[in-house]
Design an enzyme around this catalytic site. Structure first.
Site, PDB file in Angstrom:
ATOM      1  N   SER A 255       0.878  -1.168  -0.004  1.00 41.56           N
ATOM      2  CA  SER A 255      -0.032  -0.011  -0.045  1.00 41.56           C
ATOM      3  C   SER A 255       0.861   1.122  -0.107  1.00 41.56           C
ATOM      4  O   SER A 255       2.080   1.287   0.708  1.00 41.56           O
ATOM      5  CB  SER A 255      -0.738   0.081   1.198  1.00 41.56           C
TER       6      SER A 255
ATOM      7  N   TYR B 178      -1.636  -0.140  10.234  1.00 41.76           N
ATOM      8  CA  TYR B 178      -2.014  -0.756   8.949  1.00 41.76           C
ATOM      9  C   TYR B 178      -0.958  -0.845   8.121  1.00 41.76           C
ATOM     10  O   TYR B 178      -0.349  -1.731   7.543  1.00 41.76           O
ATOM     11  CB  TYR B 178      -3.457  -0.253   8.450  1.00 41.76           C
TER      12      TYR B 178
ATOM     13  N   LYS C  85       2.045  -3.463   6.606  1.00 43.44           N
ATOM     14  CA  LYS C  85       2.380  -3.569   5.164  1.00 43.44           C
ATOM     15  C   LYS C  85       4.004  -3.536   5.013  1.00 43.44           C
ATOM     16  O   LYS C  85       4.532  -4.320   4.340  1.00 43.44           O
ATOM     17  CB  LYS C  85       1.768  -2.578   4.428  1.00 43.44           C
TER      18      LYS C  85
END
Ligand code: UD1
Length: 377
Positions: A133, A157, A161
């Site tokens: 991402s 989050y 990643k």
């Protein structure tokens, strides 16, 4: 010879569009999904849209997120089939939730990836396309973002990643047989032009486009614009929105690269974006034009953790993957609206239509999308 690909998280928003492109390009696909934030209806619609190639799709429901059971399911799938590569979408993706439940995110996204890599290694499958991402860049001090920018995620989050990317880089260093593509998505929006596949977030949408869509179909009264005093063209945040079908194509391009004869890609990161920045107000105005609906809005505070401007440098993907996004904001809003009109409640059934009726009317109305699909061999 057709390739066999395992797709984790294949019932989700990006996953379902990618599975369809893979089937249409002649791959055999096995997909596994826990359906936590996705629907099995997406799988049956993918089968339908793929026509004859739909028979080359198998679906495995992963019933538990518990690590040991997850591993057993992967092992069972690998015992049944020899895969040429894996595309790993499965994971959790809501930034706010990741702040509230970091352990869930580290478990699903980091441990989940380790388990998959262990099983792949055990069965000698060492080609991976990983769903990363743009959030790994955090809030960069300039744009466009190239792949060698410092990596500084601002929430759990994004951190998961980055950790998964680091694990992949270390794995490749330890064993150069691993060939790994880390695809950094910018802001995926839009839907399949057939109106049969799209994003179906559970609860209140976190992201802009699904929120705008729900205001347009009157599921929510107003859009709150998070901040109008940024140093941007109109004061609102600027992002790189990319049509989900372009994004799905990017996965085909990445696989083609992995399967090139004597490919020695190593472990490489690629931005998947359009390279164009669009503000919140520009999105609202484009959506109003596509839908003919007025989107009532109010201006609110900046959202904590939001950056001002973020868009991709696209040269690396263009030159090395031979991939470039084709669609603009107009098409993104057109297809998002088409999806919204056909599925105002997402994959949940509306009162008047059975699933069969939805599929038959929608595909008849939009056969033209077929000619648009990029098929690679
Ligand atoms: C978010 C995530 C990012 C993730 C991406 C997936 C954050 C901080 N980042 O990116 O990690 O990879 O989604 O698509 O959440 N906006 C409004 N009102 C709304 C919703 C959004 O004004 O109700 C604005 C935001 O302030 C931002 C823009 O719309 O300027 C886009 O927001 P969003 O769709 O949530 O995406 P990102 O924040 O870029």
């Amino acid at each position: 010879m057709s390739k066999s690909i395992l797709v984790t998280g294949g019932a989700g928003y990006i996953g379902s569009h990618t599975v369809l492109q893979l089937l249409l390009s002649g791959c055999h696909v096995a997909t596994v999904d826990n359906l936590d934030n996705s629907s099995e209806v997406a799988i049956s619609r993918v089968r339908h849209l793929a026509g004859d190639s739909g028979k080359h799709l198998s679906f495995h429901k992963k019933k538990s997120n518990e690590a040991r059971l997850k591993k057993i399911i992967y092992i069972k799938i690998f015992l049944n089939c020899r895969f040429d590569a894996v595309i790993h979408f499965a994971g959790s993706k809501a930034v706010g939730e990741s702040v509230a439940k970091p352990l869930l995110y580290y478990n699903n996204n980091v441990i989940g990836t380790i388990i998959l890599l262990e099983v792949m290694a055990a069965y000698g499958c060492k080609k991976l396309v990983f769903s990363s991402s743009a959030s790994v860049y955090g809030s960069p001090d300039r744009v466009p973002c190239t792949e060698d920018f410092p990596l500084a995620p601002m929430n759990p989050y994004g951190q998961t990643k980055l950790m998964a990317e680091d694990i992949c880089r270390d794995l490749h260093r330890s064993d150069p047989e691993w060939q790994i593509m880390l695809l950094r998505y910018f802001n995926p929006v839009g839907a399949h032009p057939s109106g049969l596949l799209g994003e179906d977030p559970r609860g209140i949408p976190n992201n802009l486009m699904p929120y705008v869509q729900q205001v347009a179909v009157e599921r929510r009264p107003t859009l709150t614009v998070f901040g109008n005093n940024y140093s941007t063209k109109d004061g609102t945040g600027v992002r790189d929105y990319i049509h989900v079908v372009d994004l799905a194509d990017g996965h085909n391009a990445a696989l083609n690269k992995l399967f090139e004869k004597d490919s020695k890609i190593g472990c490489e990161a690629y931005n998947l974006g359009t390279g164009k920045g669009t503000s919140v107000l520009e999105i609202v105005s484009a959506f109003e034009k596509a839908s003919g609906k007025k989107i009532p809005l109010v201006f609110g505070e900046r959202r904590p953790g939001d950056c001002e401007v973020l868009y991709a440098a696209t040269t690396k993907a263009e030159t090395q993957l031979n991939w470039k996004a084709k669609y603009g904001i107009e098409e993104m809003c057109r297809d998002q609206w088409n999806w919204a009109c056909n599925n105002p409640y997402g994959y949940g059934k509306s009162d008047s239509n059975t699933e069969d009726e939805i599929i038959s009317t929608k595909t008849k109305a939009s056969d033209s999308w077929f000619s648009d699909v990029c098929i690679t061999s």
